[in-house]
Design an enzyme around this catalytic site. Structure first.
Site, PDB file in Angstrom:
ATOM      1  N   SER A 261       0.796  -1.235   0.000  1.00 54.74           N
ATOM      2  CA  SER A 261       0.000   0.000   0.000  1.00 54.74           C
ATOM      3  C   SER A 261       0.823   1.277   0.000  1.00 54.74           C
ATOM      4  O   SER A 261       0.260   2.369  -0.033  1.00 54.74           O
ATOM      5  CB  SER A 261      -0.955   0.012   1.204  1.00 54.74           C
TER       6      SER A 261
ATOM      7  N   SER B 142      -5.663   3.804   4.866  1.00 56.40           N
ATOM      8  CA  SER B 142      -5.222   2.885   3.816  1.00 56.40           C
ATOM      9  C   SER B 142      -6.404   2.135   3.203  1.00 56.40           C
ATOM     10  O   SER B 142      -6.308   0.956   2.867  1.00 56.40           O
ATOM     11  CB  SER B 142      -4.175   1.891   4.347  1.00 56.40           C
TER      12      SER B 142
ATOM     13  N   GLU C 131      -5.118  -2.529  -5.997  1.00 55.41           N
ATOM     14  CA  GLU C 131      -5.005  -3.013  -4.620  1.00 55.41           C
ATOM     15  C   GLU C 131      -5.675  -4.368  -4.501  1.00 55.41           C
ATOM     16  O   GLU C 131      -6.767  -4.598  -5.033  1.00 55.41           O
ATOM     17  CB  GLU C 131      -5.643  -2.007  -3.657  1.00 55.41           C
TER      18      GLU C 131
ATOM     19  N   THR D  36       2.437   3.886   4.565  1.00 56.95           N
ATOM     20  CA  THR D  36       2.818   2.527   4.898  1.00 56.95           C
ATOM     21  C   THR D  36       2.423   1.549   3.788  1.00 56.95           C
ATOM     22  O   THR D  36       1.623   1.850   2.912  1.00 56.95           O
ATOM     23  CB  THR D  36       2.124   2.108   6.196  1.00 56.95           C
ATOM     24  N   GLY D  37       2.966   0.355   3.879  1.00 54.80           N
ATOM     25  CA  GLY D  37       2.570  -0.759   3.029  1.00 54.80           C
ATOM     26  C   GLY D  37       2.728  -2.045   3.812  1.00 54.80           C
ATOM     27  O   GLY D  37       3.747  -2.235   4.495  1.00 54.80           O
TER      28      GLY D  37
END
Length: 278
Positions: free
Chosen positions: A60, A121, A157, A225-226
């Site tokens: 993400s 997210s 996604e 973030t991911g």
């Protein structure tokens, strides 16, 4: 910290410094996995790096780049933050709290989708925006247009972000940091849109236990973030009193490792960088 300081060089991105007595290599030794780090102090040009030219899955973390693209569209008159976007329950995905909350209304604005994408997210929000932009390849084309020759977005996604074979949906710590530098300190976005992007980065709730958890309270910061199975990523900016921007990217691939333990490694990266800055 003398070993880390010895690895600091004055250089333009995306050059990579080899860090003697490398504390990031020590993190890998202690915890396993593969860790990529790039951090640069824009006031001095000094940087530190570890595996900074290696590819890691975006997960993400692509969402920050997507919303910057959206703001560029707004700044050039090709879209509006108040434009409505219609959607239905069929568009919802796991981890889509804001779009799920508003699905009965059947519409959210572009700005609301961007805010949801960055703060929580929200996966459905990101996909709705990406579809509006023309799909993953359009995002990659945008990155090429602003000078990023490395980062690539190949999928919407979903689980495929982690499972598509390399080099799909990847970046390097040096490349993503260079792109964030262009967005925050270059000509990519006009001042109002840059401030909006910073505010969205600062709103990120997911990143509170990663890099920014190690930052002093007086630093103004934001991050994106991911996260995936065995993947924990974060890139952040910090505006420090009396000093220029500090940019950090930390990408961590540690299969079968608990997320809380991965986040602890990312926090330790943040602590190392903070100590370097003192």
């Amino acid at each position: 910290m003398s070993g880390l300081a010895a690895g600091m060089l004055t250089s333009a991105l995306p050059a990579v410094a080899v860090v003697p007595a490398n504390p990031f290599a020590e993190l890998e030794r202690l915890h396993g996995g593969r860790l990529g780090v790039y951090a640069i102090d824009l006031s001095s040009g000094h940087f530190v790096a570890h595996r900074a030219g290696e590819r890691f899955k975006l997960q993400s973390s692509f969402k920050g780049l997507l919303t910057a693209m959206m703001l560029h569209q707004v700044a050039t008159g090709r879209d509006r933050l108040d434009a409505p976007v219609r959607y239905s329950p069929a568009d919802l995905l796991n981890a889509s709290p804001v779009t799920t909350e508003h699905v009965a209304a059947g519409t959210m604005t572009v700005g609301e989708l961007c805010a949801a994408t960055m703060a929580t997210s929200d996966n459905a929000a990101a996909n709705l925006l990406m579809r509006r932009m023309g799909g993953p390849l359009a995002v990659t084309a945008y990155l090429r247009s602003i000078g990023d020759r490395t980062t690539r977005v190949d999928n919407y996604e979903g689980p495929q972000l982690a499972t598509a074979p390399f080099p799909a949906d990847t970046t390097t710590p040096a490349a993503v940091t260079s792109t964030i530098r262009r967005i925050l300190a270059g000509p990519i976005l006009p001042e109002p849109e840059r401030r909006q992007w910073e505010a969205w980065m600062a709103s990120n709730k997911v990143g509170r236990s990663r890099l920014r958890a190690a930052f002093p309270a007086k630093w103004e910061s934001g991050d994106r973030t991911g996260t995936g199975d065995g993947i924990c990523n974060d890139y952040a900016f910090a505006r420090r009193p009396g000093r220029s921007l500090l940019l950090i990217a930390a990408y961590y691939a540690a299969p079968a490792m608990e997320l809380a333990a991965q986040e602890a490694v990312i926090r330790e990266v943040g602590r190392i960088i903070v100590d370097w800055q003192r």
